[in-house]
Design a protein around this motif. Structure first.
Motif, PDB file in Angstrom:
ATOM      1  N   VAL A  16     -42.647  12.324 -38.373  1.00  0.00           N
ATOM      2  CA  VAL A  16     -44.005  12.791 -38.614  1.00  0.00           C
ATOM      3  C   VAL A  16     -43.923  14.289 -38.877  1.00  0.00           C
ATOM      4  O   VAL A  16     -43.261  15.014 -38.141  1.00  0.00           O
ATOM      5  CB  VAL A  16     -44.920  12.520 -37.397  1.00  0.00           C
ATOM      6  CG1 VAL A  16     -46.315  13.058 -37.642  1.00  0.00           C
ATOM      7  CG2 VAL A  16     -44.954  11.035 -37.079  1.00  0.00           C
ATOM      8  N   GLY A  17     -44.596  14.752 -39.928  1.00  0.00           N
ATOM      9  CA  GLY A  17     -44.553  16.168 -40.231  1.00  0.00           C
ATOM     10  C   GLY A  17     -45.873  16.673 -40.764  1.00  0.00           C
ATOM     11  O   GLY A  17     -46.601  15.959 -41.469  1.00  0.00           O
ATOM     12  N   TYR A  18     -46.189  17.903 -40.409  1.00  0.00           N
ATOM     13  CA  TYR A  18     -47.391  18.582 -40.874  1.00  0.00           C
ATOM     14  C   TYR A  18     -46.981  19.736 -41.775  1.00  0.00           C
ATOM     15  O   TYR A  18     -46.044  20.485 -41.459  1.00  0.00           O
ATOM     16  CB  TYR A  18     -48.211  19.095 -39.676  1.00  0.00           C
ATOM     17  CG  TYR A  18     -49.369  19.956 -40.067  1.00  0.00           C
ATOM     18  CD1 TYR A  18     -50.534  19.381 -40.575  1.00  0.00           C
ATOM     19  CD2 TYR A  18     -49.300  21.339 -39.959  1.00  0.00           C
ATOM     20  CE1 TYR A  18     -51.607  20.171 -40.954  1.00  0.00           C
ATOM     21  CE2 TYR A  18     -50.368  22.135 -40.342  1.00  0.00           C
ATOM     22  CZ  TYR A  18     -51.515  21.539 -40.838  1.00  0.00           C
ATOM     23  OH  TYR A  18     -52.569  22.324 -41.222  1.00  0.00           O
ATOM     24  N   ALA A  19     -47.670  19.898 -42.891  1.00  0.00           N
ATOM     25  CA  ALA A  19     -47.421  20.977 -43.845  1.00  0.00           C
ATOM     26  C   ALA A  19     -45.970  20.932 -44.314  1.00  0.00           C
ATOM     27  O   ALA A  19     -45.512  19.884 -44.765  1.00  0.00           O
ATOM     28  CB  ALA A  19     -47.826  22.321 -43.246  1.00  0.00           C
ATOM     29  N   ILE A  20     -45.246  22.012 -44.179  1.00  0.00           N
ATOM     30  CA  ILE A  20     -43.860  22.042 -44.666  1.00  0.00           C
ATOM     31  C   ILE A  20     -43.010  20.981 -43.957  1.00  0.00           C
ATOM     32  O   ILE A  20     -42.104  20.409 -44.553  1.00  0.00           O
ATOM     33  CB  ILE A  20     -43.249  23.458 -44.537  1.00  0.00           C
ATOM     34  CG1 ILE A  20     -41.969  23.593 -45.348  1.00  0.00           C
ATOM     35  CG2 ILE A  20     -42.981  23.817 -43.101  1.00  0.00           C
ATOM     36  CD1 ILE A  20     -42.202  23.736 -46.814  1.00  0.00           C
ATOM     37  N   GLY A  21     -43.355  20.669 -42.714  1.00  0.00           N
ATOM     38  CA  GLY A  21     -42.645  19.607 -42.004  1.00  0.00           C
ATOM     39  C   GLY A  21     -42.851  18.252 -42.647  1.00  0.00           C
ATOM     40  O   GLY A  21     -41.972  17.387 -42.608  1.00  0.00           O
ATOM     41  N   GLY A  22     -44.026  18.040 -43.249  1.00  0.00           N
ATOM     42  CA  GLY A  22     -44.272  16.803 -43.973  1.00  0.00           C
ATOM     43  C   GLY A  22     -43.391  16.694 -45.208  1.00  0.00           C
ATOM     44  O   GLY A  22     -42.859  15.633 -45.514  1.00  0.00           O
ATOM     45  N   ALA A  23     -43.246  17.807 -45.917  1.00  0.00           N
ATOM     46  CA  ALA A  23     -42.377  17.825 -47.101  1.00  0.00           C
ATOM     47  C   ALA A  23     -40.923  17.573 -46.706  1.00  0.00           C
ATOM     48  O   ALA A  23     -40.206  16.813 -47.362  1.00  0.00           O
ATOM     49  CB  ALA A  23     -42.505  19.165 -47.821  1.00  0.00           C
ATOM     50  N   VAL A  24     -40.490  18.203 -45.618  1.00  0.00           N
ATOM     51  CA  VAL A  24     -39.120  17.997 -45.135  1.00  0.00           C
ATOM     52  C   VAL A  24     -38.919  16.537 -44.716  1.00  0.00           C
ATOM     53  O   VAL A  24     -37.902  15.918 -45.029  1.00  0.00           O
ATOM     54  CB  VAL A  24     -38.796  18.960 -43.966  1.00  0.00           C
ATOM     55  CG1 VAL A  24     -37.469  18.609 -43.311  1.00  0.00           C
ATOM     56  CG2 VAL A  24     -38.779  20.403 -44.462  1.00  0.00           C
ATOM     57  N   GLY A  25     -39.929  15.961 -44.047  1.00  0.00           N
ATOM     58  CA  GLY A  25     -39.839  14.570 -43.625  1.00  0.00           C
ATOM     59  C   GLY A  25     -39.706  13.610 -44.795  1.00  0.00           C
ATOM     60  O   GLY A  25     -38.945  12.645 -44.739  1.00  0.00           O
ATOM     61  N   ILE A  26     -40.446  13.866 -45.869  1.00  0.00           N
ATOM     62  CA  ILE A  26     -40.359  13.026 -47.065  1.00  0.00           C
ATOM     63  C   ILE A  26     -38.952  13.084 -47.652  1.00  0.00           C
ATOM     64  O   ILE A  26     -38.350  12.060 -47.976  1.00  0.00           O
ATOM     65  CB  ILE A  26     -41.412  13.457 -48.106  1.00  0.00           C
ATOM     66  CG1 ILE A  26     -42.814  13.171 -47.580  1.00  0.00           C
ATOM     67  CG2 ILE A  26     -41.175  12.749 -49.440  1.00  0.00           C
ATOM     68  CD1 ILE A  26     -43.917  13.854 -48.373  1.00  0.00           C
ATOM     69  N   HIS A  27     -38.420  14.293 -47.780  1.00  0.00           N
ATOM     70  CA  HIS A  27     -37.058  14.443 -48.302  1.00  0.00           C
ATOM     71  C   HIS A  27     -36.045  13.756 -47.372  1.00  0.00           C
ATOM     72  O   HIS A  27     -35.121  13.092 -47.840  1.00  0.00           O
ATOM     73  CB  HIS A  27     -36.698  15.923 -48.481  1.00  0.00           C
ATOM     74  CG  HIS A  27     -37.304  16.531 -49.697  1.00  0.00           C
ATOM     75  ND1 HIS A  27     -38.603  16.986 -49.742  1.00  0.00           N
ATOM     76  CD2 HIS A  27     -36.793  16.758 -50.922  1.00  0.00           C
ATOM     77  CE1 HIS A  27     -38.860  17.471 -50.938  1.00  0.00           C
ATOM     78  NE2 HIS A  27     -37.766  17.347 -51.679  1.00  0.00           N
TER      79      HIS A  27
END
Length: 106
Positions: A16-27
């Motif tokens: 689970v990631g919010y903001a830049i953490g969401g982008a990192v999670g997708i990658h």
């Protein structure tokens, strides 16, 4: 290793990631098949649509501010030439579960 930690169920591993953490999670989910689910909150704007004239300053956060994708800077002003986008990552992640929460005014 993560799977050696007691009580970790690798069959339900979720990122689970919010903001830049969401982008990192997708990658991360695109690159690691062990991630079974991904939830991203305000986590991305498609690269090719994210030009410098937008309020968020385009893709700068990926190469100037955070240095997560340093070579993304080579495509400044040429965003349509970026070789992949989030739709490609989601195709790689499929058929695993993805939750995207993307507010319209974010």
């Amino acid at each position: 290793e993560l799977d050696e930690i007691p009580n970790v169920d690798m069959s339900t591993l979720t990122v689970v990631g919010y903001a830049i953490g969401g982008a990192v999670g997708i990658h991360a989910a695109a690159l690691d098949q062990r991630i079974m689910n991904i939830a991203t909150i305000s986590g991305f704007t498609p690269f090719r649509n994210n030009t410098n004239d937008l309020a968020n300053s385009g893709n700068h956060y990926l190469y100037d501010y955070h240095g997560l994708i340093p070579k993304m800077g080579l495509f400044e002003g040429k965003e349509m030439q970026i070789p992949y986008d989030y739709s490609d990552l989601f195709n790689v992640i499929a058929p695993r579960k993805v939750l995207i929460y993307a507010p319209t005014m974010d």
